[in-house]
Scaffold this motif. Structure first.
Motif, short mmCIF file in Angstrom:
data_model
loop_
_atom_site.label_atom_id
_atom_site.label_comp_id
_atom_site.label_asym_id
_atom_site.label_seq_id
_atom_site.Cartn_x
_atom_site.Cartn_y
_atom_site.Cartn_z
N ASP A 176 -3.29 4.26 -10.81
CA ASP A 176 -4.00 4.15 -9.54
C ASP A 176 -4.57 2.75 -9.31
O ASP A 176 -4.96 2.42 -8.19
CB ASP A 176 -5.12 5.18 -9.46
N THR A 214 -1.20 10.85 -12.56
CA THR A 214 -2.58 10.47 -12.28
C THR A 214 -3.44 10.36 -13.53
O THR A 214 -4.65 10.15 -13.44
CB THR A 214 -3.24 11.48 -11.31
N LEU A 223 0.83 -1.21 0.00
CA LEU A 223 0.00 0.00 0.00
C LEU A 223 0.87 1.25 0.00
O LEU A 223 0.59 2.22 -0.73
CB LEU A 223 -0.94 -0.01 1.21
N ASP A 224 1.92 1.26 0.82
CA ASP A 224 2.83 2.41 0.84
C ASP A 224 3.51 2.61 -0.51
O ASP A 224 3.64 3.74 -1.00
CB ASP A 224 3.90 2.21 1.92
N ARG A 230 -5.44 -2.19 -1.95
CA ARG A 230 -6.39 -1.90 -0.88
C ARG A 230 -7.50 -2.95 -0.82
O ARG A 230 -7.95 -3.34 0.26
CB ARG A 230 -6.99 -0.50 -1.10
N ASP A 251 4.69 10.03 -6.26
CA ASP A 251 5.73 11.02 -5.97
C ASP A 251 6.84 11.00 -7.01
O ASP A 251 7.81 11.74 -6.89
CB ASP A 251 6.32 10.76 -4.58
N TRP A 290 -2.88 0.87 -6.33
CA TRP A 290 -3.35 1.15 -4.96
C TRP A 290 -4.74 0.57 -4.75
O TRP A 290 -5.00 -0.04 -3.71
CB TRP A 290 -3.37 2.65 -4.67
N GLN A 315 1.16 4.08 -3.15
CA GLN A 315 0.92 5.51 -2.95
C GLN A 315 2.16 6.32 -3.32
O GLN A 315 2.07 7.39 -3.93
CB GLN A 315 0.54 5.76 -1.49
N ARG A 316 3.33 5.78 -2.98
CA ARG A 316 4.59 6.50 -3.24
C ARG A 316 4.85 6.65 -4.74
O ARG A 316 5.56 7.57 -5.15
CB ARG A 316 5.74 5.71 -2.59
#
Length: 399
Positions: free
Chosen positions: A361, A354, A339-340, A368, A347, A364, A343-344
Protein backbone atom coordinates in the motif's frame (compact mmCIF):
# COMPACT_ATOMS: atom_id res chain seq x y z
CA UNK A 1 35.07 7.52 -2.92
CA UNK A 2 37.51 10.37 -3.61
CA UNK A 3 36.61 13.76 -5.02
CA UNK A 4 38.60 12.89 -8.16
CA UNK A 5 36.59 9.71 -8.67
CA UNK A 6 33.32 11.56 -8.13
CA UNK A 7 34.25 14.19 -10.71
CA UNK A 8 35.22 11.59 -13.31
CA UNK A 9 32.99 9.49 -15.50
CA UNK A 10 30.41 10.03 -18.19
CA UNK A 11 26.66 10.04 -17.68
CA UNK A 12 26.59 6.36 -18.65
CA UNK A 13 29.41 5.53 -16.22
CA UNK A 14 27.60 7.18 -13.33
CA UNK A 15 24.28 5.54 -14.15
CA UNK A 16 26.03 2.15 -14.35
CA UNK A 17 27.42 2.69 -10.85
CA UNK A 18 23.95 3.66 -9.68
CA UNK A 19 22.36 0.37 -10.77
CA UNK A 20 23.70 -1.75 -7.89
CA UNK A 21 22.89 0.98 -5.36
CA UNK A 22 19.31 1.13 -6.62
CA UNK A 23 19.01 -2.65 -6.35
CA UNK A 24 19.93 -2.53 -2.64
CA UNK A 25 17.64 0.45 -2.11
CA UNK A 26 14.71 -1.41 -3.66
CA UNK A 27 15.36 -4.51 -1.58
CA UNK A 28 15.28 -2.42 1.61
CA UNK A 29 12.49 0.04 0.88
CA UNK A 30 9.35 -1.86 1.95
CA UNK A 31 10.89 -2.81 5.32
CA UNK A 32 12.45 0.62 5.89
CA UNK A 33 9.15 2.36 5.12
CA UNK A 34 7.21 0.03 7.39
CA UNK A 35 9.58 0.74 10.29
CA UNK A 36 10.35 4.39 9.45
CA UNK A 37 14.06 3.77 9.00
CA UNK A 38 15.59 6.57 6.97
CA UNK A 39 17.72 5.57 3.96
CA UNK A 40 20.94 7.25 5.11
CA UNK A 41 23.31 4.60 3.75
CA UNK A 42 21.67 4.30 0.34
CA UNK A 43 21.42 8.06 -0.09
CA UNK A 44 25.12 8.46 0.63
CA UNK A 45 25.87 5.58 -1.76
CA UNK A 46 23.88 7.37 -4.47
CA UNK A 47 25.93 10.53 -3.92
CA UNK A 48 29.13 8.51 -4.13
CA UNK A 49 28.28 7.41 -7.70
CA UNK A 50 28.61 11.04 -8.84
CA UNK A 51 25.06 10.96 -10.20
CA UNK A 52 24.09 14.10 -8.28
CA UNK A 53 26.49 16.12 -10.46
CA UNK A 54 24.81 14.85 -13.64
CA UNK A 55 23.80 18.29 -14.96
CA UNK A 56 27.07 20.11 -14.28
CA UNK A 57 28.63 21.09 -17.63
CA UNK A 58 32.07 19.80 -18.71
CA UNK A 59 33.62 23.26 -18.39
CA UNK A 60 32.95 23.05 -14.66
CA UNK A 61 34.17 19.46 -14.36
CA UNK A 62 30.86 17.64 -14.75
CA UNK A 63 29.53 15.17 -17.35
CA UNK A 64 27.05 17.62 -18.93
CA UNK A 65 23.99 15.40 -18.73
CA UNK A 66 20.62 16.45 -20.12
CA UNK A 67 17.31 16.95 -18.35
CA UNK A 68 16.17 13.69 -19.96
CA UNK A 69 19.17 11.99 -18.31
CA UNK A 70 18.10 13.34 -14.93
CA UNK A 71 14.46 12.30 -15.42
CA UNK A 72 15.45 8.77 -16.40
CA UNK A 73 17.74 8.59 -13.38
CA UNK A 74 15.01 9.84 -11.05
CA UNK A 75 12.61 7.23 -12.41
CA UNK A 76 15.22 4.53 -11.70
CA UNK A 77 15.71 5.73 -8.12
CA UNK A 78 11.97 6.23 -7.52
CA UNK A 79 11.19 2.72 -8.76
CA UNK A 80 13.29 1.49 -5.84
CA UNK A 81 12.29 4.20 -3.35
CA UNK A 82 10.16 7.20 -4.22
CA UNK A 83 11.14 8.59 -0.82
CA UNK A 84 14.83 8.88 -1.67
CA UNK A 85 14.06 10.13 -5.17
CA UNK A 86 11.94 12.98 -3.82
CA UNK A 87 14.45 13.71 -1.06
CA UNK A 88 17.01 14.52 -3.78
CA UNK A 89 14.67 16.95 -5.57
CA UNK A 90 16.02 19.98 -3.71
CA UNK A 91 19.55 19.02 -4.69
CA UNK A 92 18.85 18.65 -8.41
CA UNK A 93 16.71 21.80 -8.28
CA UNK A 94 19.58 23.75 -6.71
CA UNK A 95 21.93 22.72 -9.53
CA UNK A 96 19.32 23.57 -12.17
CA UNK A 97 18.79 27.06 -10.71
CA UNK A 98 22.52 27.71 -10.94
CA UNK A 99 22.45 26.65 -14.60
CA UNK A 100 19.56 28.97 -15.40
CA UNK A 101 18.80 32.65 -15.05
CA UNK A 102 18.69 32.32 -11.26
CA UNK A 103 22.45 31.70 -11.14
CA UNK A 104 25.60 33.51 -12.26
CA UNK A 105 29.24 32.66 -12.86
CA UNK A 106 30.22 33.51 -9.31
CA UNK A 107 27.61 31.19 -7.78
CA UNK A 108 28.47 28.40 -10.20
CA UNK A 109 32.18 28.68 -9.43
CA UNK A 110 31.37 28.65 -5.72
CA UNK A 111 28.88 25.79 -5.48
CA UNK A 112 29.54 23.42 -8.39
CA UNK A 113 32.78 22.19 -6.76
CA UNK A 114 30.79 21.37 -3.63
CA UNK A 115 28.36 19.29 -5.67
CA UNK A 116 31.20 17.61 -7.55
CA UNK A 117 32.77 16.66 -4.21
CA UNK A 118 29.67 14.64 -3.32
CA UNK A 119 27.86 17.18 -1.13
CA UNK A 120 24.07 16.80 -1.00
CA UNK A 121 21.98 19.98 -0.90
CA UNK A 122 18.65 19.98 0.95
CA UNK A 123 16.27 22.86 1.46
CA UNK A 124 14.31 24.71 4.09
CA UNK A 125 11.82 26.87 2.21
CA UNK A 126 8.21 26.26 3.23
CA UNK A 127 6.73 27.72 6.41
CA UNK A 128 3.49 27.23 8.29
CA UNK A 129 2.86 30.98 8.51
CA UNK A 130 1.37 33.42 6.04
CA UNK A 131 -1.43 33.20 3.50
CA UNK A 132 0.39 30.73 1.24
CA UNK A 133 3.31 28.27 1.31
CA UNK A 134 5.39 30.98 -0.40
CA UNK A 135 5.26 33.25 2.68
CA UNK A 136 8.59 33.87 4.40
CA UNK A 137 8.85 34.48 8.15
CA UNK A 138 12.45 33.42 8.68
CA UNK A 139 14.75 36.44 9.07
CA UNK A 140 18.35 37.20 8.17
CA UNK A 141 19.76 40.17 10.07
CA UNK A 142 23.17 41.77 9.66
CA UNK A 143 25.49 41.65 12.66
CA UNK A 144 28.29 43.56 10.93
CA UNK A 145 31.63 42.58 9.37
CA UNK A 146 29.98 40.56 6.59
CA UNK A 147 28.06 38.38 9.02
CA UNK A 148 24.39 37.71 9.58
CA UNK A 149 22.08 36.03 12.08
CA UNK A 150 19.46 33.56 10.80
CA UNK A 151 16.31 32.91 12.88
CA UNK A 152 13.12 31.03 12.09
CA UNK A 153 11.37 27.73 11.58
CA UNK A 154 10.56 25.85 8.39
CA UNK A 155 7.51 23.62 8.38
CA UNK A 156 9.10 20.90 6.28
CA UNK A 157 12.50 20.63 4.66
CA UNK A 158 12.55 17.86 2.08
CA UNK A 159 15.75 15.85 2.03
CA UNK A 160 17.55 17.89 4.66
CA UNK A 161 18.13 15.01 7.07
CA UNK A 162 20.13 13.36 4.26
CA UNK A 163 21.92 16.56 3.26
CA UNK A 164 25.26 18.25 3.88
CA UNK A 165 24.12 21.75 2.95
CA UNK A 166 20.78 23.55 3.33
CA UNK A 167 19.34 26.21 1.01
CA UNK A 168 17.26 28.42 3.32
CA UNK A 169 14.86 31.17 2.26
CA UNK A 170 14.76 34.21 4.53
CA UNK A 171 13.83 37.88 4.58
CA UNK A 172 16.48 40.55 4.93
CA UNK A 173 16.02 43.84 6.86
CA UNK A 174 15.07 45.68 3.68
CA UNK A 175 12.34 43.16 2.89
CA UNK A 176 14.27 41.39 0.11
CA UNK A 177 14.03 37.62 -0.01
CA UNK A 178 17.39 35.87 0.04
CA UNK A 179 18.76 32.35 0.02
CA UNK A 180 21.43 31.28 2.46
CA UNK A 181 23.43 28.10 1.80
CA UNK A 182 24.77 26.74 5.09
CA UNK A 183 26.08 23.44 6.48
CA UNK A 184 23.49 21.29 8.24
CA UNK A 185 25.75 20.91 11.29
CA UNK A 186 26.24 24.64 11.91
CA UNK A 187 25.59 25.90 15.44
CA UNK A 188 21.95 26.82 15.95
CA UNK A 189 20.54 24.49 13.25
CA UNK A 190 18.20 21.75 14.49
CA UNK A 191 16.68 19.10 12.22
CA UNK A 192 13.57 17.07 13.05
CA UNK A 193 12.15 13.85 11.60
CA UNK A 194 8.56 14.90 12.29
CA UNK A 195 6.90 14.74 8.86
CA UNK A 196 3.62 12.96 9.63
CA UNK A 197 2.05 12.50 6.21
CA UNK A 198 0.73 9.01 5.45
CA UNK A 199 2.95 8.82 2.35
CA UNK A 200 6.53 9.68 1.41
CA UNK A 201 7.41 9.06 5.06
CA UNK A 202 11.14 8.63 4.45
CA UNK A 203 11.78 11.80 2.45
CA UNK A 204 13.52 13.33 5.49
CA UNK A 205 11.01 16.18 5.26
CA UNK A 206 10.81 17.25 8.88
CA UNK A 207 10.95 20.73 10.35
CA UNK A 208 14.15 22.74 10.62
CA UNK A 209 14.74 25.50 13.16
CA UNK A 210 17.35 28.24 13.08
CA UNK A 211 18.31 29.88 16.37
CA UNK A 212 20.84 32.69 15.98
CA UNK A 213 22.64 30.74 13.25
CA UNK A 214 25.76 32.57 12.01
CA UNK A 215 25.76 33.14 8.25
CA UNK A 216 28.55 34.67 6.18
CA UNK A 217 28.31 37.10 3.29
CA UNK A 218 29.47 34.62 0.65
CA UNK A 219 26.71 32.20 1.67
CA UNK A 220 23.92 34.66 0.81
CA UNK A 221 22.36 35.39 -2.59
CA UNK A 222 19.36 37.49 -3.61
CA UNK A 223 16.16 35.93 -4.94
CA UNK A 224 15.11 37.67 -8.20
CA UNK A 225 12.13 39.99 -7.78
CA UNK A 226 10.87 39.91 -11.36
CA UNK A 227 8.73 36.78 -10.76
CA UNK A 228 9.20 35.60 -14.33
CA UNK A 229 8.69 32.04 -15.45
CA UNK A 230 11.94 30.14 -14.94
CA UNK A 231 12.92 26.84 -16.49
CA UNK A 232 14.25 25.67 -13.10
CA UNK A 233 10.73 25.94 -11.64
CA UNK A 234 9.33 23.89 -14.50
CA UNK A 235 12.14 21.40 -13.93
CA UNK A 236 11.01 20.95 -10.30
CA UNK A 237 7.47 20.15 -11.46
CA UNK A 238 8.83 17.69 -14.00
CA UNK A 239 10.92 16.12 -11.25
CA UNK A 240 7.80 15.35 -9.18
CA UNK A 241 6.24 13.79 -12.26
CA UNK A 242 9.30 11.58 -12.70
CA UNK A 243 8.97 10.43 -9.08
CA UNK A 244 5.35 9.45 -9.78
CA UNK A 245 6.44 7.51 -12.87
CA UNK A 246 9.04 5.72 -10.74
CA UNK A 247 6.26 4.68 -8.39
CA UNK A 248 4.31 3.27 -11.34
CA UNK A 249 7.36 1.25 -12.37
CA UNK A 250 7.68 -0.01 -8.79
CA UNK A 251 4.02 -1.04 -8.82
CA UNK A 252 4.56 -3.00 -12.03
CA UNK A 253 7.65 -4.72 -10.59
CA UNK A 254 5.79 -5.73 -7.43
CA UNK A 255 2.70 -6.85 -9.35
CA UNK A 256 4.79 -9.21 -11.47
CA UNK A 257 6.64 -10.54 -8.43
CA UNK A 258 3.44 -11.05 -6.46
CA UNK A 259 1.69 -12.93 -9.24
CA UNK A 260 4.71 -15.12 -9.90
CA UNK A 261 5.47 -15.91 -6.27
CA UNK A 262 2.54 -15.32 -3.91
CA UNK A 263 -0.83 -14.86 -5.60
CA UNK A 264 -3.52 -17.55 -5.70
CA UNK A 265 -6.54 -17.45 -7.99
CA UNK A 266 -10.06 -17.32 -6.59
CA UNK A 267 -11.77 -20.60 -5.71
CA UNK A 268 -14.04 -20.17 -8.74
CA UNK A 269 -11.26 -18.96 -11.08
CA UNK A 270 -11.01 -20.01 -14.71
CA UNK A 271 -7.42 -21.19 -14.19
CA UNK A 272 -5.72 -23.23 -11.45
CA UNK A 273 -2.77 -20.77 -11.19
CA UNK A 274 -2.49 -17.02 -10.80
CA UNK A 275 -0.01 -16.80 -13.66
CA UNK A 276 -2.68 -18.13 -16.02
CA UNK A 277 -5.75 -16.43 -14.56
CA UNK A 278 -7.09 -14.10 -17.28
CA UNK A 279 -8.37 -11.44 -14.87
CA UNK A 280 -5.15 -11.31 -12.88
CA UNK A 281 -3.21 -11.03 -16.13
CA UNK A 282 -5.60 -8.31 -17.25
CA UNK A 283 -4.78 -6.32 -14.11
CA UNK A 284 -1.04 -6.69 -14.68
CA UNK A 285 -1.45 -5.81 -18.34
CA UNK A 286 -3.28 -2.60 -17.50
CA UNK A 287 -0.61 -1.65 -14.97
CA UNK A 288 2.05 -2.25 -17.63
CA UNK A 289 0.21 -0.12 -20.19
CA UNK A 290 -0.40 2.74 -17.76
CA UNK A 291 3.25 2.69 -16.70
CA UNK A 292 4.44 2.85 -20.30
CA UNK A 293 2.10 5.75 -21.06
CA UNK A 294 3.14 7.68 -17.95
CA UNK A 295 6.81 7.14 -18.78
CA UNK A 296 6.42 8.21 -22.41
CA UNK A 297 4.56 11.45 -21.70
CA UNK A 298 7.05 12.41 -18.99
CA UNK A 299 10.09 11.85 -21.20
CA UNK A 300 8.34 13.84 -23.95
CA UNK A 301 7.99 16.77 -21.55
CA UNK A 302 11.64 16.42 -20.51
CA UNK A 303 12.68 16.62 -24.16
CA UNK A 304 10.63 19.80 -24.56
CA UNK A 305 12.39 21.42 -21.61
CA UNK A 306 15.78 20.27 -22.89
CA UNK A 307 15.06 21.99 -26.21
CA UNK A 308 14.39 25.29 -24.44
CA UNK A 309 17.66 25.08 -22.53
CA UNK A 310 19.72 23.86 -25.48
CA UNK A 311 18.38 26.68 -27.67
CA UNK A 312 19.39 29.28 -25.08
CA UNK A 313 15.77 30.30 -24.52
CA UNK A 314 15.76 30.33 -20.73
CA UNK A 315 14.75 34.01 -20.78
CA UNK A 316 12.07 33.50 -23.44
CA UNK A 317 8.79 33.51 -21.53
CA UNK A 318 6.79 32.05 -24.42
CA UNK A 319 9.23 29.15 -24.89
CA UNK A 320 9.35 28.36 -21.16
CA UNK A 321 5.57 28.70 -20.90
CA UNK A 322 5.05 26.19 -23.70
CA UNK A 323 7.43 23.75 -22.01
CA UNK A 324 5.65 24.30 -18.69
CA UNK A 325 2.36 23.34 -20.35
CA UNK A 326 3.96 20.13 -21.66
CA UNK A 327 5.04 19.34 -18.09
CA UNK A 328 1.55 20.16 -16.77
CA UNK A 329 0.03 17.74 -19.30
CA UNK A 330 2.55 15.09 -18.25
CA UNK A 331 1.60 15.59 -14.60
CA UNK A 332 -2.09 15.21 -15.41
CA UNK A 333 -1.50 11.92 -17.20
CA UNK A 334 1.34 10.41 -15.16
CA UNK A 335 0.02 11.13 -11.69
CA UNK A 336 -3.48 9.88 -12.44
CA UNK A 337 -2.24 6.74 -14.17
CA UNK A 338 0.14 6.04 -11.30
CA UNK A 339 -2.69 6.30 -8.79
CA UNK A 340 -4.78 3.93 -10.92
CA UNK A 341 -1.88 1.47 -11.20
CA UNK A 342 -1.19 1.53 -7.46
CA UNK A 343 -4.84 0.72 -6.74
CA UNK A 344 -5.05 -1.93 -9.47
CA UNK A 345 -2.13 -3.78 -7.86
CA UNK A 346 -4.53 -5.20 -5.27
CA UNK A 347 -6.58 -6.90 -7.98
CA UNK A 348 -3.67 -9.28 -8.56
CA UNK A 349 -4.00 -11.17 -5.30
CA UNK A 350 -7.04 -10.31 -3.25
CA UNK A 351 -6.85 -9.70 0.48
CA UNK A 352 -3.46 -11.40 0.85
CA UNK A 353 -1.92 -8.52 -1.11
CA UNK A 354 -2.85 -6.18 1.75
CA UNK A 355 -0.51 -7.90 4.25
CA UNK A 356 1.44 -5.34 6.26
CA UNK A 357 4.64 -7.34 5.82
CA UNK A 358 4.42 -6.78 2.06
CA UNK A 359 3.66 -3.07 2.52
CA UNK A 360 2.33 -2.80 -1.02
CA UNK A 361 0.00 0.00 0.00
CA UNK A 362 2.99 2.33 0.27
CA UNK A 363 2.85 2.77 -3.51
CA UNK A 364 -0.65 4.28 -3.41
CA UNK A 365 0.11 6.33 -0.29
CA UNK A 366 3.28 7.69 -1.87
CA UNK A 367 1.60 8.45 -5.20
CA UNK A 368 -1.30 10.17 -3.48
CA UNK A 369 1.12 12.30 -1.46
CA UNK A 370 3.09 13.27 -4.59
CA UNK A 371 -0.14 14.20 -6.41
CA UNK A 372 -1.21 16.35 -3.46
CA UNK A 373 1.77 18.69 -3.81
CA UNK A 374 0.16 20.72 -6.58
CA UNK A 375 -3.57 20.63 -7.43
CA UNK A 376 -4.08 18.85 -10.74
CA UNK A 377 -7.18 20.97 -11.32
CA UNK A 378 -4.94 23.99 -11.87
CA UNK A 379 -2.83 21.99 -14.32
CA UNK A 380 -5.99 21.24 -16.33
CA UNK A 381 -7.11 24.88 -16.18
CA UNK A 382 -3.71 26.23 -17.25
CA UNK A 383 -3.51 23.74 -20.11
CA UNK A 384 -7.01 24.61 -21.30
CA UNK A 385 -6.33 28.34 -21.03
CA UNK A 386 -3.17 27.91 -23.09
CA UNK A 387 -4.65 25.81 -25.90
CA UNK A 388 -7.84 27.94 -26.13
CA UNK A 389 -6.55 31.43 -25.37
CA UNK A 390 -2.77 31.19 -25.75
CA UNK A 391 -2.34 32.26 -22.12
CA UNK A 392 0.92 31.46 -20.37
CA UNK A 393 0.71 29.52 -17.07
CA UNK A 394 0.98 31.38 -13.76
CA UNK A 395 4.53 32.18 -12.69
CA UNK A 396 3.87 31.07 -9.13
CA UNK A 397 6.61 28.45 -8.98
CA UNK A 398 4.09 25.63 -9.39
CA UNK A 399 4.53 25.58 -13.17
Amino acid sequence: MTVTALAAGSVADRRALLASVVKTLGDDDAHHELNRTLHHESTRAIADTGILALRIPPEYGGPGGSIVDVVETVIDIAQASSNVAQALRAHFGFVERLLGNRGDEGLRAQWFPEVLSGKIVGNAITEAVGASPAAVGTTLRSTGDGRYRLDGKKFYSTGTLYADLIAVSAEREDGREVHAIIPVDRQGVTLYDDWDGFGQRLTASGATTFDAVPVYDDEVSLVPEDHRLAHSQTFLQLYLTAVAVGIANGVLRDAIWFVQNKARPAAHALSPTATQDPFILQAVGEIAAWTSAATAVTLHAAEALDRVVDAGQIDDQRAIGEAAIEVAKAQLVAERLTLDAAQRLFDTGGASATARTLNLDRHWRNARTIASHNPLAYKSWATGDFVVNGALPPNSGYF
